[in-house]
Write a protein that holds these residues in place. Structure first.
Motif, short mmCIF file in Angstrom:
data_model
loop_
_atom_site.label_atom_id
_atom_site.label_comp_id
_atom_site.label_asym_id
_atom_site.label_seq_id
_atom_site.Cartn_x
_atom_site.Cartn_y
_atom_site.Cartn_z
N VAL A 1 0.83 -1.20 0.00
CA VAL A 1 0.00 0.00 0.00
C VAL A 1 0.86 1.25 0.00
N ASP A 2 1.97 1.23 0.74
CA ASP A 2 2.84 2.41 0.83
C ASP A 2 3.50 2.77 -0.50
N GLU A 3 3.57 1.82 -1.42
CA GLU A 3 4.13 2.10 -2.74
C GLU A 3 3.07 2.63 -3.72
N LYS A 4 1.81 2.48 -3.37
CA LYS A 4 0.73 2.86 -4.28
C LYS A 4 0.03 4.16 -3.90
N TYR A 5 0.07 4.51 -2.60
CA TYR A 5 -0.71 5.65 -2.12
C TYR A 5 0.14 6.54 -1.22
N ASP A 6 -0.26 7.81 -1.10
CA ASP A 6 0.47 8.72 -0.23
C ASP A 6 0.04 8.55 1.23
N GLU A 7 0.76 9.21 2.13
CA GLU A 7 0.52 9.05 3.57
C GLU A 7 -0.89 9.46 3.99
N ASP A 8 -1.41 10.54 3.41
CA ASP A 8 -2.77 10.97 3.77
C ASP A 8 -3.81 9.94 3.37
N PHE A 9 -3.66 9.40 2.19
CA PHE A 9 -4.59 8.37 1.73
C PHE A 9 -4.52 7.15 2.64
N ILE A 10 -3.31 6.74 2.99
CA ILE A 10 -3.13 5.56 3.85
C ILE A 10 -3.71 5.80 5.24
N ALA A 11 -3.54 6.99 5.78
CA ALA A 11 -4.11 7.31 7.09
C ALA A 11 -5.63 7.22 7.05
N ASP A 12 -6.23 7.81 6.01
CA ASP A 12 -7.69 7.73 5.87
C ASP A 12 -8.14 6.29 5.64
N LEU A 13 -7.41 5.58 4.80
CA LEU A 13 -7.73 4.18 4.52
C LEU A 13 -7.70 3.36 5.80
N THR A 14 -6.69 3.58 6.62
CA THR A 14 -6.56 2.84 7.87
C THR A 14 -7.78 3.08 8.76
N CYS A 15 -8.22 4.32 8.85
CA CYS A 15 -9.40 4.63 9.66
C CYS A 15 -10.65 3.93 9.10
N VAL A 16 -10.82 3.96 7.79
CA VAL A 16 -11.99 3.33 7.18
C VAL A 16 -11.96 1.82 7.44
N VAL A 17 -10.79 1.22 7.30
CA VAL A 17 -10.65 -0.22 7.54
C VAL A 17 -10.96 -0.56 8.99
N LEU A 18 -10.29 0.11 9.92
CA LEU A 18 -10.45 -0.22 11.34
C LEU A 18 -11.86 0.04 11.84
N ASN A 19 -12.54 1.01 11.28
CA ASN A 19 -13.93 1.28 11.69
C ASN A 19 -14.89 0.17 11.27
N GLN A 20 -14.48 -0.68 10.35
CA GLN A 20 -15.31 -1.81 9.94
C GLN A 20 -15.09 -3.05 10.81
N LEU A 21 -14.02 -3.04 11.58
CA LEU A 21 -13.61 -4.22 12.33
C LEU A 21 -13.94 -4.11 13.81
N PRO A 22 -14.15 -5.24 14.45
CA PRO A 22 -14.34 -5.20 15.91
C PRO A 22 -13.01 -4.87 16.58
N THR A 23 -13.05 -4.55 17.82
CA THR A 23 -11.80 -4.31 18.55
C THR A 23 -11.39 -5.58 19.28
N ARG A 24 -10.10 -5.73 19.42
CA ARG A 24 -9.55 -6.88 20.15
C ARG A 24 -8.32 -6.37 20.88
N TYR A 25 -8.53 -5.89 22.08
CA TYR A 25 -7.44 -5.27 22.82
C TYR A 25 -6.56 -6.30 23.49
N ILE A 26 -5.25 -6.04 23.41
CA ILE A 26 -4.26 -6.92 24.02
C ILE A 26 -3.17 -6.07 24.65
N ARG A 27 -2.41 -6.70 25.53
CA ARG A 27 -1.23 -6.04 26.09
C ARG A 27 0.03 -6.53 25.40
N HIS A 28 0.11 -7.81 25.11
CA HIS A 28 1.32 -8.39 24.56
C HIS A 28 1.00 -9.27 23.35
N GLU A 29 1.79 -9.12 22.31
CA GLU A 29 1.59 -9.93 21.10
C GLU A 29 1.68 -11.43 21.41
N VAL A 30 2.56 -11.78 22.33
CA VAL A 30 2.74 -13.19 22.68
C VAL A 30 1.45 -13.80 23.23
#
Length: 88
Positions: A24-53
């Motif tokens: 994505v970073d090769e196809k779109y500029d930072e503003d587009f990616i920031a907006d895209l990220t918000c649109v994507v995450l707003n479609q998904l449920p949240t899953r909060y964690i403290r540690h990746e492990v």
């Protein structure tokens, strides 16, 4: 404890990983990616964690697969939306 430092939404990592696969970073500029990220995450449920492990150890493979499919679907929908509605 600082929530911003100690706790995060696991879907953020999955979205970032899939963005890397799609280059994505090769196809779109930072503003587009920031907006895209918000649109994507707003479609998904949240899953909060403290540690990746914790997710690696406790998340069943079937649930991980389902989460990844949700991310792929959300990104596909968001890209369609963003490419038709985004203005610079």
């Amino acid at each position: 404890m600082k929530i911003a430092d100690d706790i995060h939404n696991y879907y953020e990592r999955l979205v970032s990983q899939h963005f890397a696969v799609l280059k994505v970073d090769e196809k779109y500029d930072e503003d587009f990616i920031a907006d895209l990220t918000c649109v994507v995450l707003n479609q998904l449920p949240t899953r909060y964690i403290r540690h990746e492990v914790d997710m690696a150890f406790y998340l069943p493979a079937s649930e991980r697969f389902e989460m990844e499919n949700k991310v792929k679907t959300a990104i596909d929908k968001a890209l369609v939306f963003m490419t038709t509605h985004h203005t610079n």
